[in-house]
Design an enzyme around this catalytic site. Structure first.
Site, PDB file in Angstrom:
ATOM      1  N   ASP A  29       0.864  -1.182   0.000  1.00 32.82           N
ATOM      2  CA  ASP A  29       0.000   0.000   0.000  1.00 32.82           C
ATOM      3  C   ASP A  29       0.896   1.226   0.000  1.00 32.82           C
ATOM      4  O   ASP A  29       1.850   1.316   0.774  1.00 32.82           O
ATOM      5  CB  ASP A  29      -0.912  -0.025   1.245  1.00 32.82           C
ATOM      6  CG  ASP A  29      -2.006   1.030   1.171  1.00 32.82           C
ATOM      7  OD1 ASP A  29      -1.679   2.230   0.994  1.00 32.82           O
ATOM      8  OD2 ASP A  29      -3.189   0.670   1.284  1.00 32.82           O
ATOM      9  N   ILE A  30       0.589   2.156  -0.880  1.00 34.44           N
ATOM     10  CA  ILE A  30       1.438   3.334  -1.079  1.00 34.44           C
ATOM     11  C   ILE A  30       1.387   4.288   0.126  1.00 34.44           C
ATOM     12  O   ILE A  30       2.300   5.079   0.337  1.00 34.44           O
ATOM     13  CB  ILE A  30       1.050   4.052  -2.403  1.00 34.44           C
ATOM     14  CG1 ILE A  30       2.223   4.819  -2.970  1.00 34.44           C
ATOM     15  CG2 ILE A  30      -0.177   4.914  -2.271  1.00 34.44           C
ATOM     16  CD1 ILE A  30       3.284   3.981  -3.585  1.00 34.44           C
ATOM     17  N   ASN A  85     -12.524  -2.710   3.606  1.00 32.33           N
ATOM     18  CA  ASN A  85     -13.438  -1.570   3.695  1.00 32.33           C
ATOM     19  C   ASN A  85     -14.452  -1.765   2.574  1.00 32.33           C
ATOM     20  O   ASN A  85     -14.122  -1.591   1.404  1.00 32.33           O
ATOM     21  CB  ASN A  85     -12.669  -0.253   3.506  1.00 32.33           C
ATOM     22  CG  ASN A  85     -11.622  -0.044   4.583  1.00 32.33           C
ATOM     23  OD1 ASN A  85     -11.831  -0.422   5.729  1.00 32.33           O
ATOM     24  ND2 ASN A  85     -10.505   0.540   4.220  1.00 32.33           N
ATOM     25  N   GLN A  92     -14.283   2.612   1.808  1.00 32.99           N
ATOM     26  CA  GLN A  92     -13.674   2.091   0.580  1.00 32.99           C
ATOM     27  C   GLN A  92     -13.469   3.224  -0.418  1.00 32.99           C
ATOM     28  O   GLN A  92     -14.442   3.844  -0.864  1.00 32.99           O
ATOM     29  CB  GLN A  92     -14.555   0.997  -0.042  1.00 32.99           C
ATOM     30  CG  GLN A  92     -13.899   0.336  -1.239  1.00 32.99           C
ATOM     31  CD  GLN A  92     -14.749  -0.775  -1.868  1.00 32.99           C
ATOM     32  OE1 GLN A  92     -15.893  -0.981  -1.478  1.00 32.99           O
ATOM     33  NE2 GLN A  92     -14.183  -1.457  -2.838  1.00 32.99           N
ATOM     34  N   HIS A  98     -10.434  -5.661  -2.626  1.00 32.52           N
ATOM     35  CA  HIS A  98      -9.089  -5.766  -2.051  1.00 32.52           C
ATOM     36  C   HIS A  98      -9.153  -5.972  -0.550  1.00 32.52           C
ATOM     37  O   HIS A  98     -10.049  -5.480   0.119  1.00 32.52           O
ATOM     38  CB  HIS A  98      -8.233  -4.535  -2.381  1.00 32.52           C
ATOM     39  CG  HIS A  98      -8.780  -3.233  -1.886  1.00 32.52           C
ATOM     40  ND1 HIS A  98      -9.810  -2.565  -2.507  1.00 32.52           N
ATOM     41  CD2 HIS A  98      -8.439  -2.470  -0.819  1.00 32.52           C
ATOM     42  CE1 HIS A  98     -10.072  -1.447  -1.859  1.00 32.52           C
ATOM     43  NE2 HIS A  98      -9.272  -1.367  -0.817  1.00 32.52           N
ATOM     44  N   PHE A  99      -8.174  -6.719  -0.067  1.00 34.26           N
ATOM     45  CA  PHE A  99      -7.995  -6.949   1.368  1.00 34.26           C
ATOM     46  C   PHE A  99      -6.738  -6.210   1.817  1.00 34.26           C
ATOM     47  O   PHE A  99      -5.714  -6.270   1.138  1.00 34.26           O
ATOM     48  CB  PHE A  99      -7.786  -8.441   1.662  1.00 34.26           C
ATOM     49  CG  PHE A  99      -9.034  -9.262   1.637  1.00 34.26           C
ATOM     50  CD1 PHE A  99      -9.793  -9.389   0.483  1.00 34.26           C
ATOM     51  CD2 PHE A  99      -9.458  -9.933   2.776  1.00 34.26           C
ATOM     52  CE1 PHE A  99     -10.940 -10.166   0.460  1.00 34.26           C
ATOM     53  CE2 PHE A  99     -10.602 -10.713   2.771  1.00 34.26           C
ATOM     54  CZ  PHE A  99     -11.353 -10.828   1.612  1.00 34.26           C
ATOM     55  N   HIS A 100      -6.844  -5.536   2.946  1.00 37.81           N
ATOM     56  CA  HIS A 100      -5.665  -4.947   3.580  1.00 37.81           C
ATOM     57  C   HIS A 100      -5.058  -5.979   4.527  1.00 37.81           C
ATOM     58  O   HIS A 100      -5.789  -6.640   5.280  1.00 37.81           O
ATOM     59  CB  HIS A 100      -6.057  -3.730   4.428  1.00 37.81           C
ATOM     60  CG  HIS A 100      -6.608  -2.578   3.644  1.00 37.81           C
ATOM     61  ND1 HIS A 100      -5.865  -1.461   3.353  1.00 37.81           N
ATOM     62  CD2 HIS A 100      -7.837  -2.372   3.105  1.00 37.81           C
ATOM     63  CE1 HIS A 100      -6.618  -0.607   2.663  1.00 37.81           C
ATOM     64  NE2 HIS A 100      -7.819  -1.132   2.498  1.00 37.81           N
TER      65      HIS A 100
HETATM   66  P1  AMP Z   1      -9.665   1.461   0.581  1.00 42.31           P
HETATM   67  O1  AMP Z   1      -9.895   2.700   1.385  1.00 42.31           O
HETATM   68  O2  AMP Z   1      -9.960   0.214   1.350  1.00 42.31           O
HETATM   69  O3  AMP Z   1     -10.331   1.515  -0.770  1.00 42.31           O
HETATM   70  O4  AMP Z   1      -8.097   1.417   0.359  1.00 42.31           O
HETATM   71  C1  AMP Z   1      -7.460   1.794  -0.800  1.00 42.31           C
HETATM   72  C2  AMP Z   1      -5.985   1.753  -0.504  1.00 42.31           C
HETATM   73  O5  AMP Z   1      -5.303   1.810  -1.734  1.00 42.31           O
HETATM   74  C3  AMP Z   1      -5.481   2.912   0.351  1.00 42.31           C
HETATM   75  O6  AMP Z   1      -4.901   2.407   1.554  1.00 42.31           O
HETATM   76  C4  AMP Z   1      -4.425   3.589  -0.536  1.00 42.31           C
HETATM   77  O7  AMP Z   1      -3.296   4.016   0.179  1.00 42.31           O
HETATM   78  C5  AMP Z   1      -4.085   2.486  -1.527  1.00 42.31           C
HETATM   79  N1  AMP Z   1      -3.635   2.915  -2.839  1.00 42.31           N
HETATM   80  C6  AMP Z   1      -4.244   3.787  -3.676  1.00 42.31           C
HETATM   81  N2  AMP Z   1      -3.547   3.904  -4.827  1.00 42.31           N
HETATM   82  C7  AMP Z   1      -2.484   3.059  -4.709  1.00 42.31           C
HETATM   83  C8  AMP Z   1      -1.389   2.724  -5.561  1.00 42.31           C
HETATM   84  N3  AMP Z   1      -1.245   3.275  -6.776  1.00 42.31           N
HETATM   85  N4  AMP Z   1      -0.481   1.833  -5.118  1.00 42.31           N
HETATM   86  C9  AMP Z   1      -0.608   1.270  -3.904  1.00 42.31           C
HETATM   87  N5  AMP Z   1      -1.609   1.547  -3.060  1.00 42.31           N
HETATM   88  C10 AMP Z   1      -2.541   2.434  -3.450  1.00 42.31           C
END
Ligand code: AMP
Ligand code: ZN
Length: 133
Positions: A29-30, A85, A92, A98-100
């Site tokens: 995650d970025i 989320n 979300q 996606h899973f964290h």
């Molecule tokens: P969510 O809030 O569950 O939809 O989480 C989306 C996640 O994606 C967030 O934690 C962001 O930091 C992550 N994210 C968004 N764009 C990127 C990317 N290009 N590379 C890696 N992680 C990303």
């Protein structure tokens, strides 16, 4: 295709790839909650958890398990959270399944949701609405 995780899955935009197989991808995650925070995605696009078919969910959760094992073995983390989320109301931001996987340390100070207490009869009321028979 405007979905950012579809683009990452297709290799059209870069990611810090941790694991890949035919159906799933895991990458850093970025904006990590903690060091080693990883996202596990399906390569197929599904906007949320219920849209995804069961086969895909199984594939994704198998990858989540691999990632958890790697975090414990290679980062020596004592635990991790697995979180979804689901939908904007739940936070979300990216509408692609996606899973964290979030590494945790004892006493790292991260606090998840604050717990509450049910009022009288409230548990029974909600149970009767959502019970699956
Ligand atoms: P969510 O809030 O569950 O939809 O989480 C989306 C996640 O994606 C967030 O934690 C962001 O930091 C992550 N994210 C968004 N764009 C990127 C990317 N290009 N590379 C890696 N992680 C990303
Ligand atoms: Zn997508």
């Amino acid at each position: 295709m405007s979905c950012i995780f579809c683009k990452i899955s297709a290799g059209e935009i870069p990611s810090y790839k941790v694991y890949e197989d035919e159906n799933t991808l895991a990458f850093l995650d970025i904006n990590p909650v903690s060091t080693g925070h990883i996202l596990v995605v399906s390569k197929k696009h599904f906007a949320n958890f219920e849209e995804a078919d069961e086969e895909t969910l199984c594939q994704v959760i198998k990858t989540v398990k691999k990632i958890g094992l790697s975090l414990k073995k290679n980062l020596a983390v004592p635990g991790y959270n697995v979180a979804v989320n689901n939908d904007p109301a739940a936070g979300q931001a990216v509408p692609h399944l996606h899973f964290h996987v979030i590494p945790r340390l004892l006493d790292d100070g991260l606090k998840p949701w604050p717990p509450k207490k049910y009022q009288e009869n409230q548990a029974e009321e909600v149970l009767n609405k959502i019970k699956i028979s």
